[in-house]
Design a protein around this motif. Structure first.
Motif, PDB file in Angstrom:
ATOM      1  N   ILE A   1     -20.251  16.764 -32.203  1.00 31.17           N
ATOM      2  CA  ILE A   1     -20.668  15.704 -31.283  1.00 31.17           C
ATOM      3  C   ILE A   1     -21.954  16.083 -30.547  1.00 31.17           C
ATOM      4  N   GLY A   2     -22.269  17.375 -30.498  1.00 28.33           N
ATOM      5  CA  GLY A   2     -23.469  17.828 -29.800  1.00 28.33           C
ATOM      6  C   GLY A   2     -24.652  18.094 -30.700  1.00 28.33           C
TER       7      GLY A   2
ATOM      8  N   GLU B   1     -26.620  13.764 -11.707  1.00 24.79           N
ATOM      9  CA  GLU B   1     -27.073  13.490 -13.068  1.00 24.79           C
ATOM     10  C   GLU B   1     -26.820  14.719 -13.930  1.00 24.79           C
ATOM     11  N   ASP B   2     -25.547  14.999 -14.193  1.00 26.27           N
ATOM     12  CA  ASP B   2     -25.195  16.124 -15.053  1.00 26.27           C
ATOM     13  C   ASP B   2     -23.981  15.745 -15.891  1.00 26.27           C
ATOM     14  N   ALA B   3     -23.638  16.613 -16.844  1.00 25.58           N
ATOM     15  CA  ALA B   3     -22.581  16.293 -17.799  1.00 25.58           C
ATOM     16  C   ALA B   3     -21.215  16.196 -17.144  1.00 25.58           C
ATOM     17  N   VAL B   4     -20.949  17.040 -16.143  1.00 28.21           N
ATOM     18  CA  VAL B   4     -19.647  16.977 -15.485  1.00 28.21           C
ATOM     19  C   VAL B   4     -19.464  15.622 -14.812  1.00 28.21           C
ATOM     20  N   SER B   5     -20.504  15.123 -14.168  1.00 25.21           N
ATOM     21  CA  SER B   5     -20.422  13.797 -13.542  1.00 25.21           C
ATOM     22  C   SER B   5     -20.166  12.716 -14.588  1.00 25.21           C
ATOM     23  N   LEU B   6     -20.808  12.829 -15.757  1.00 28.25           N
ATOM     24  CA  LEU B   6     -20.584  11.847 -16.818  1.00 28.25           C
ATOM     25  C   LEU B   6     -19.148  11.898 -17.325  1.00 28.25           C
ATOM     26  N   LEU B   7     -18.578  13.101 -17.439  1.00 29.52           N
ATOM     27  CA  LEU B   7     -17.193  13.221 -17.885  1.00 29.52           C
ATOM     28  C   LEU B   7     -16.228  12.658 -16.846  1.00 29.52           C
ATOM     29  N   VAL B   8     -16.494  12.915 -15.586  1.00 30.59           N
ATOM     30  CA  VAL B   8     -15.632  12.422 -14.511  1.00 30.59           C
ATOM     31  C   VAL B   8     -15.632  10.897 -14.472  1.00 30.59           C
TER      32      VAL B   8
ATOM     33  N   ALA C   1     -18.619  10.517 -25.978  1.00 31.29           N
ATOM     34  CA  ALA C   1     -19.829  10.148 -26.723  1.00 31.29           C
ATOM     35  C   ALA C   1     -21.028   9.926 -25.805  1.00 31.29           C
ATOM     36  N   ARG C   2     -20.798   9.319 -24.641  1.00 34.52           N
ATOM     37  CA  ARG C   2     -21.907   9.026 -23.723  1.00 34.52           C
ATOM     38  C   ARG C   2     -22.610  10.286 -23.249  1.00 34.52           C
ATOM     39  N   VAL C   3     -21.864  11.389 -23.140  1.00 33.75           N
ATOM     40  CA  VAL C   3     -22.428  12.633 -22.627  1.00 33.75           C
ATOM     41  C   VAL C   3     -23.498  13.172 -23.570  1.00 33.75           C
ATOM     42  N   PHE C   4     -23.361  12.890 -24.867  1.00 31.79           N
ATOM     43  CA  PHE C   4     -24.299  13.397 -25.861  1.00 31.79           C
ATOM     44  C   PHE C   4     -25.155  12.296 -26.462  1.00 31.79           C
TER      45      PHE C   4
END
Length: 407
Positions: free
Chosen positions: A354-355, A211-218, A102-105
């Motif tokens: 979710i997006g 500051e990208d989505a992959v970092s947020l998922l990790v 959820a945080r990614v979007f």
């Protein structure tokens, strides 16, 4: 025509589903395929209710690439295992992924992306090279969402064309069930290439977050939930590509065709950009880029008073539900001033897209930038030559040649 008078084996039925779906909606809202391939459910209330009950209408389905031994062998030997995450999962497991992702979007993340999205839209238009005739679908809507997605995931600009090719291959596997085994194997090799590329990025982000989505998922952590592992992140990224590229492309193409068909609406939104969000919502309702969502019937039940057998596949027709006159007044009229609240272009229930915030932002900005750059936009070919792709389950234009007069 009655539903059973349509030959669904003919591509023309899927090139324009409006007549077929209207027949289902009004004549047989719970339609059972005569060959045992499942059901089509079309009334708004029935679709919404089915989507609200995953214990009855499950979203479980085979993993990506399943069903072809050669393709599965490639994934097993060279790639990472396909695991259920969001789009092909059910509670309680689904809840974990939804919470972690959820945080990614989030609204904050999407808002922060808007300057980059605007820059990408301008870059794509720059690539027109000042040509007055362009194919809006192939040169703008096919390119723009994939570049947004790639930037959002942290893919270097030099690799973004490669990224688009991966995305196209994944979409082909998901939307072309009749593809040859040989082509499926090619697409699985492409998918393994995608996996290996992003597995390396995942490890890089573990060591040096950005500051990208992959970092947020990790880094995603929620109330002690186990963090996402590499196969889970890869499967989430695959889902983002398919949902984030293809459906946004189809929305943008369909929305522009609606504006060309309704020049008075084009003039109205050009004079007031504040109307663009309403245009986006009505376009979502009117064309429904994803025509349906697929579910599996978990146990015998009834829909609209009709018995539905366990084990069957149920297509919940979002496009038909969005044209249900019991929910929307004059549903076949394109009206950006209506209240489209409740349209189901993004689905409903626990699997609501979710997006959706990112898709809405892309659609709005894509039009704002185009209107800023082009003082006039006209169709470059006869209207009857504009065709949809004969692809069951999606609204997608083959192309949309337009004439641009630059500002």
């Amino acid at each position: 025509m009655k539903p059973d008078q349509f030959d669904i084996s003919i591509p023309g039925v899927w090139t324009d589903t409006s007549e077929f779906f209207a027949s289902l909606l009004h004549e047989e809202p719970v339609y059972e395929f005569p060959d045992g391939q499942g059901y089509m459910i079309s009334r708004y209330d029935d679709v919404r209710n089915a989507a609200s009950h995953p214990e009855l209408f499950s979203n479980s389905r085979p993993s990506y690439g399943g069903g072809v031994p050669e393709a599965e062998a490639i994934l097993t030997a060279e790639g990472f295992p396909a695991v259920p995450t969001l789009s092909n999962n059910n509670p309680p497991s689904h809840v974990r992924f939804r919470r972690l992702v959820a945080r990614v979007f989030s609204p904050q993340v999407v808002s922060a992306l808007e300057p980059d999205i605007r820059e990408i839209a301008n870059t794509v238009i720059d690539d027109f090279g000042g040509r007055t005739e362009v194919d809006f679908v192939r040169e703008y809507t096919d390119v723009f969402p994939s570049f947004v997605m790639a930037d959002w995931l942290g893919v270097p600009r030099v690799d973004q064309r490669r990224f688009k090719a991966w995305s196209d291959d994944m979409i082909e596997v998901s939307l072309s069930p009749s593809m040859t085994p040989e082509r499926r194997v090619e697409c699985m090799r492409s998918y393994v290439d995608f996996q290996q590329y992003f597995a390396a990025i995942i490890e890089e982000r573990r060591a040096s977050p950005r500051e990208d989505a992959v970092s947020l998922l990790v880094s995603a952590r929620v109330d002690g939930e186990r963090p996402l592992d590499v196969p889970e992140i890869l499967e989430l990224l695959r889902g983002f590509l398919i949902a984030g590229n293809d459906t946004t492309t189809n929305l943008l193409g369909g929305m522009m065709l609606l504006l060309l068909d309704h020049p008075e609406v084009m003039a109205e939104v050009r004079s007031d950009y504040g109307l663009i969000p309403a245009l986006v919502e009505e376009s979502l309702r009117f064309i429904s880029p994803a025509s349906w969502i697929m579910r599996t019937v978990e146990r015998p039940t009834e829909v609209g008073g009709c018995p539905v057998s366990a084990g069957g596949r149920a297509r919940l027709l979002l496009a038909a539900a969005n044209r249900d006159g019991a929910q929307f007044e004059e549903p076949d009229v394109f009206d950006i001033h209506r209240d489209p609240t409740g349209h189901m272009a993004f689905g409903h229930g626990i699997h609501y897209c979710i997006g959706h915030l990112l898709a809405r932002a892309e659609a709005r900005i894509a039009l704002e930038v185009l209107f800023d750059r082009a003082a006039d936009i006209r169709l470059a070919v006869p209207r009857e030559s504009v065709r949809q792709k004969p692809m069951p389950g999606v609204y997608a234009l083959k192309g949309l040649p337009v004439l641009l007069q630059y500002s």
